[in-house]
Design a protein around this motif. Structure first.
Motif, PDB file in Angstrom:
ATOM      1  N   PHE A 265       0.880  -1.168   0.000  1.00  0.00           N
ATOM      2  CA  PHE A 265       0.000   0.000   0.000  1.00  0.00           C
ATOM      3  C   PHE A 265       0.915   1.215   0.000  1.00  0.00           C
ATOM      4  CE2 PHE A 265      -2.428  -3.371   2.052  1.00  0.00           C
ATOM      5  CZ  PHE A 265      -3.583  -3.332   1.296  1.00  0.00           C
TER       6      PHE A 265
ATOM      7  N   ASP B  82       0.801   4.417  -0.435  1.00  0.00           N
ATOM      8  CA  ASP B  82       0.540   5.704   0.210  1.00  0.00           C
ATOM      9  C   ASP B  82       0.299   5.574   1.714  1.00  0.00           C
ATOM     10  OD1 ASP B  82       0.828   7.235  -2.041  1.00  0.00           O
ATOM     11  OD2 ASP B  82      -1.260   7.013  -2.651  1.00  0.00           O
ATOM     12  N   LEU B  83       0.410   4.363   2.226  1.00  0.00           N
ATOM     13  CA  LEU B  83       0.198   4.181   3.661  1.00  0.00           C
ATOM     14  C   LEU B  83       1.543   3.979   4.354  1.00  0.00           C
ATOM     15  CD1 LEU B  83      -2.936   1.842   3.668  1.00  0.00           C
ATOM     16  CD2 LEU B  83      -2.828   4.330   3.588  1.00  0.00           C
TER      17      LEU B  83
ATOM     18  N   LEU C 294      -2.463  -3.887   8.297  1.00  0.00           N
ATOM     19  CA  LEU C 294      -3.368  -4.470   7.311  1.00  0.00           C
ATOM     20  C   LEU C 294      -3.038  -5.930   7.061  1.00  0.00           C
ATOM     21  CD1 LEU C 294      -3.687  -1.475   4.883  1.00  0.00           C
ATOM     22  CD2 LEU C 294      -5.581  -2.639   6.013  1.00  0.00           C
TER      23      LEU C 294
ATOM     24  N   TYR D  66      -5.080  -8.419   8.881  1.00  0.00           N
ATOM     25  CA  TYR D  66      -6.512  -8.257   8.672  1.00  0.00           C
ATOM     26  C   TYR D  66      -7.322  -9.535   8.906  1.00  0.00           C
ATOM     27  CZ  TYR D  66     -10.889  -6.670   6.721  1.00  0.00           C
ATOM     28  OH  TYR D  66     -12.198  -6.339   6.566  1.00  0.00           O
TER      29      TYR D  66
ATOM     30  N   LEU E 225      -9.039   2.234   8.299  1.00  0.00           N
ATOM     31  CA  LEU E 225      -7.803   1.843   7.615  1.00  0.00           C
ATOM     32  C   LEU E 225      -8.133   0.908   6.457  1.00  0.00           C
ATOM     33  CD1 LEU E 225      -4.702   1.738   7.453  1.00  0.00           C
ATOM     34  CD2 LEU E 225      -4.751  -0.104   9.139  1.00  0.00           C
ATOM     35  N   THR E 226      -9.101   0.022   6.664  1.00  0.00           N
ATOM     36  CA  THR E 226      -9.494  -0.902   5.606  1.00  0.00           C
ATOM     37  C   THR E 226      -9.998  -0.139   4.382  1.00  0.00           C
ATOM     38  OG1 THR E 226     -10.142  -2.479   7.299  1.00  0.00           O
ATOM     39  CG2 THR E 226     -10.961  -2.870   5.073  1.00  0.00           C
TER      40      THR E 226
ATOM     41  N   ARG F  44      -9.283   2.942   3.554  1.00  0.00           N
ATOM     42  CA  ARG F  44      -8.164   3.643   2.917  1.00  0.00           C
ATOM     43  C   ARG F  44      -7.301   2.665   2.125  1.00  0.00           C
ATOM     44  NH1 ARG F  44      -4.461   6.318   6.313  1.00  0.00           N
ATOM     45  NH2 ARG F  44      -5.159   5.062   8.065  1.00  0.00           N
ATOM     46  N   ALA F  45      -7.162   1.452   2.654  1.00  0.00           N
ATOM     47  CA  ALA F  45      -6.366   0.442   1.961  1.00  0.00           C
ATOM     48  C   ALA F  45      -6.985   0.128   0.596  1.00  0.00           C
ATOM     49  CB  ALA F  45      -6.271  -0.820   2.809  1.00  0.00           C
TER      50      ALA F  45
ATOM     51  N   VAL G 273      -6.277   2.856  -1.806  1.00  0.00           N
ATOM     52  CA  VAL G 273      -4.895   2.888  -2.309  1.00  0.00           C
ATOM     53  C   VAL G 273      -4.660   1.759  -3.304  1.00  0.00           C
ATOM     54  CG1 VAL G 273      -2.475   2.567  -1.674  1.00  0.00           C
ATOM     55  CG2 VAL G 273      -3.941   4.050  -0.291  1.00  0.00           C
ATOM     56  N   SER G 274      -5.096   0.543  -2.985  1.00  0.00           N
ATOM     57  CA  SER G 274      -4.846  -0.584  -3.878  1.00  0.00           C
ATOM     58  C   SER G 274      -5.813  -1.734  -3.636  1.00  0.00           C
ATOM     59  CB  SER G 274      -3.403  -1.078  -3.697  1.00  0.00           C
ATOM     60  OG  SER G 274      -3.239  -2.302  -4.364  1.00  0.00           O
TER      61      SER G 274
ATOM     62  N   SER H  74      -5.237  -5.099  -1.297  1.00  0.00           N
ATOM     63  CA  SER H  74      -6.263  -5.332  -0.276  1.00  0.00           C
ATOM     64  C   SER H  74      -6.750  -6.770  -0.321  1.00  0.00           C
ATOM     65  CB  SER H  74      -7.464  -4.406  -0.498  1.00  0.00           C
ATOM     66  OG  SER H  74      -7.057  -3.070  -0.438  1.00  0.00           O
TER      67      SER H  74
ATOM     68  N   ARG I 254      -7.583  10.945  -3.212  1.00  0.00           N
ATOM     69  CA  ARG I 254      -7.258   9.981  -2.175  1.00  0.00           C
ATOM     70  C   ARG I 254      -7.375  10.494  -0.743  1.00  0.00           C
ATOM     71  NH1 ARG I 254      -8.260   6.920  -5.251  1.00  0.00           N
ATOM     72  NH2 ARG I 254      -6.958   5.732  -6.677  1.00  0.00           N
TER      73      ARG I 254
ATOM     74  N   ARG J 172      -1.113  13.450  -5.603  1.00  0.00           N
ATOM     75  CA  ARG J 172       0.257  13.145  -5.969  1.00  0.00           C
ATOM     76  C   ARG J 172       0.225  12.703  -7.432  1.00  0.00           C
ATOM     77  NH1 ARG J 172       2.990   8.389  -5.665  1.00  0.00           N
ATOM     78  NH2 ARG J 172       1.164   7.440  -4.742  1.00  0.00           N
TER      79      ARG J 172
END
Lengths: 239, 288
Positions: free
Chosen positions: A89, A91-92, A100, A103, B166-167, B169-170, B173-174, B178, B235, B285
């Motif tokens: 990820f 950007d994290l 994550l 999870y 967070l999930t 956002r994950a 992002v991808s 995920s 994002r 970005r």
């Protein structure tokens, strides 16, 4: 015990994998060698449920069939994939990536222990926990990728070209790390272009050519096999 | 000074509706052109409960949030997910979802026309003045702003401090990464879509306390939300919040200094400038 039986995959009319069977025992490291385009990555993705398998094959973990499950359920059962190109990820932050990784419900109970173990294995990640993943060096990103997979408390860890883009020193360190992961009774399936180092830590190996398994032997025998040396170890003649 | 304060107050409510769209687009990857209709439905809801049973819109927007969530969740689950499943690429999905939600927006407009008629509607809620630096403003604008700000802060904290946040956002992002860590991407997308819809509906309820609505005005708000989200970058909700203030200020400045008829045009001038000079959004970005 991980068993993939008779896995076939087609991309449209192109047959990418034909009847591939692979087993990995708990705590065993198995290497899969093959040229670019032989189907190694496809095999790993098929096991992880990320590409569709043809009917007739199956994947089982400790005798339980998991081949037909969606990807997130396969992770839940304990198979983790570290893909080629790491697949973080971007950007994290480091710590968010690792969180994550934990999870799956199965992994949450042991999350803090696993995090401790990962940070113990890769101390540099502890210093950089708040850093955004894409700003890390290639080696550090690889550590995050492996760490994230280990956070899921897998029974089976599959790595796709983990040494790609790493310096020789980091490579050696990476393989040493994998040997330590194995001590936790995790089965490891290693797809590598670095045949020499992967056969050095592996117990067994498979040869994959044009989507088919063309050989299977102990890692030591494979390393001594002249045809393997010629094809994958860059040796013109046995030393 | 007037312009500044009214612009900021307007920006607050805009931020809320834009953040709703952003959750739907950023996480579920559905460019929801029916977003404005959900907003108008939220406004109708607030209007209906206020005029019918004297319920404060501030209570209504929270009260109907679960309903809005469920409705939007169902839209994703039964209308969008089949499109997601069969699409071969993100571009393909984008075209399909834009067409599908565009169609959906007409259906929703039709339903609202049938239910409420084609009249403009407004109601007076907290139309009392309050003073900022000696100048009187309407209380409803301030209350709507504070409410929206609380929602945005709450959402930001939720996204950044909880596992569920967070999930989401994950996934934003991808989706691929995920899936690999065991996230049910379709489930998370449905959750984000439902949540985004509930937030947009709340934004509509708040806007209705000081703006005039009719059943077919949704498209204008869809466009505004779209401008904000693209201006802010896809994002990060902070980008949308700042962009919402930029839009609120621009509209207010143009309306009071030049001509109220030009507000939407001004919004698009800002939008085009951003597209020309910072296509990744003010805070986005550059894609690598």
């Amino acid at each position: 015990m991980f068993e993939a039986r008779h896995i076939s995959v087609a991309y449209g009319k192109h047959r990418a994998l034909e009847d591939v069977s692979v087993t990995v025992a708990a705590g065993e490291i198995v290497a899969m060698l093959g040229a670019n385009g032989a189907g190694k990555s496809t095999f790993l993705k098929a096991v992880a449920g990320l590409v569709a398998k043809d009917a007739g094959g199956g994947v089982a973990l400790d005798g339980r069939e998991i081949g037909a499950l969606p990807p997130h359920e396969i992770v839940e059962r304990g198979i983790a994939l570290v893909p080629e190109g790491r697949g973080l990820f971007d950007d994290l932050t480091v710590i968010e990536n690792l969180t994550l990784g934990a999870y799956p419900r199965r992994a949450r109970a042991s999350e803090s222990e696993n995090l401790e173990r990962v940070l113990d294995l890769f101390p540099v990640l502890a210093q950089r926990r708040r850093q955004v993943a894409r700003t890390l060096s290639g080696g550090q990103q690889q550590m995050v990728a492996i760490g994230t997979a280990m956070m899921s408390a897998p029974f089976m860890l599959m790595l796709d070209e983990p040494s790609l883009g790493l310096s020789p020193m980091l490579c050696t360190e990476l393989f040493r790390t994998l040997a330590r992961v194995r001590e936790a009774r995790v089965g490891i399936l290693l797809v590598e272009q670095n045949a020499k180092q992967s056969l050095a830590i592996a117990d067994r190996g498979y040869l994959l050519e044009n989507g088919r398994i063309t050989g299977e032997d102990s890692a030591a025998n494979l390393a001594d096999d002249p045809s393997v040396q010629a094809a994958y170890l860059g040796a013109a003649s046995p030393a | 000074m007037d312009i500044l304060i009214i612009g900021v107050l307007l920006g607050g409510a805009y931020a809320l509706m834009a953040v709703g769209l952003q959750l739907q687009y950023g996480v579920a990857r559905i460019m929801n052109l029916a977003n404005g209709e959900i907003l108008v439905a939220g406004a109708f809801g607030a209007f209906w409960f206020f005029t019918g049973s004297q319920v404060s819109p501030l209570i209504t927007v929270i009260g109907y949030a679960p309903v809005a969530f469920a409705a939007n969740w169902a839209i994703y689950r039964y209308l969008m997910l089949p499109l997601v499943r069969r699409s071969k690429s993100e571009g393909h999905l984008e075209v399909d979802s834009i067409l599908a939600t565009f169609g959906l927006s007409f259906i929703l407009v039709g339903v609202m026309l049938a239910l409420f008629g084609g009249e403009f509607f407004s109601y007076s809620f907290l139309e009392k003045p309050f003073d900022i630096m000696g100048q009187p403003y309407e209380q409803n604008r301030l209350v709507a702003f504070l409410y929206a700000a609380a929602f945005c802060v709450g959402l930001y904290v939720w996204l950044h401090r909880t596992r569920m946040g967070l999930t989401l956002r994950a996934v934003s992002v991808s989706p691929e990464a995920s899936r690999r860590v065991g996230i049910d991407v379709a489930g998370a997308s449905a959750l984000a879509f439902g949540l985004g819809g509930a937030i947009t509906a709340a934004g509509g309820g708040l806007l209705s306390t000081f703006l005039v609505f009719d059943a077919s005005i949704g498209i204008i708000f869809t466009m505004k939300a779209l401008v904000i989200v693209i201006m802010g970058g896809l994002r990060d909700i902070r980008g949308s919040i700042v962009a919402a203030f930029v839009l609120g200020l621009t509209e207010t400045a143009v309306a009071s200094l030049i001509d109220p008829g030009l507000t939407l045009a001004a919004a698009y001038v800002v939008f085009i400038l951003v597209l020309l000079f910072r296509p990744q959004g003010i805070f986005g970005r550059r894609a690598t």
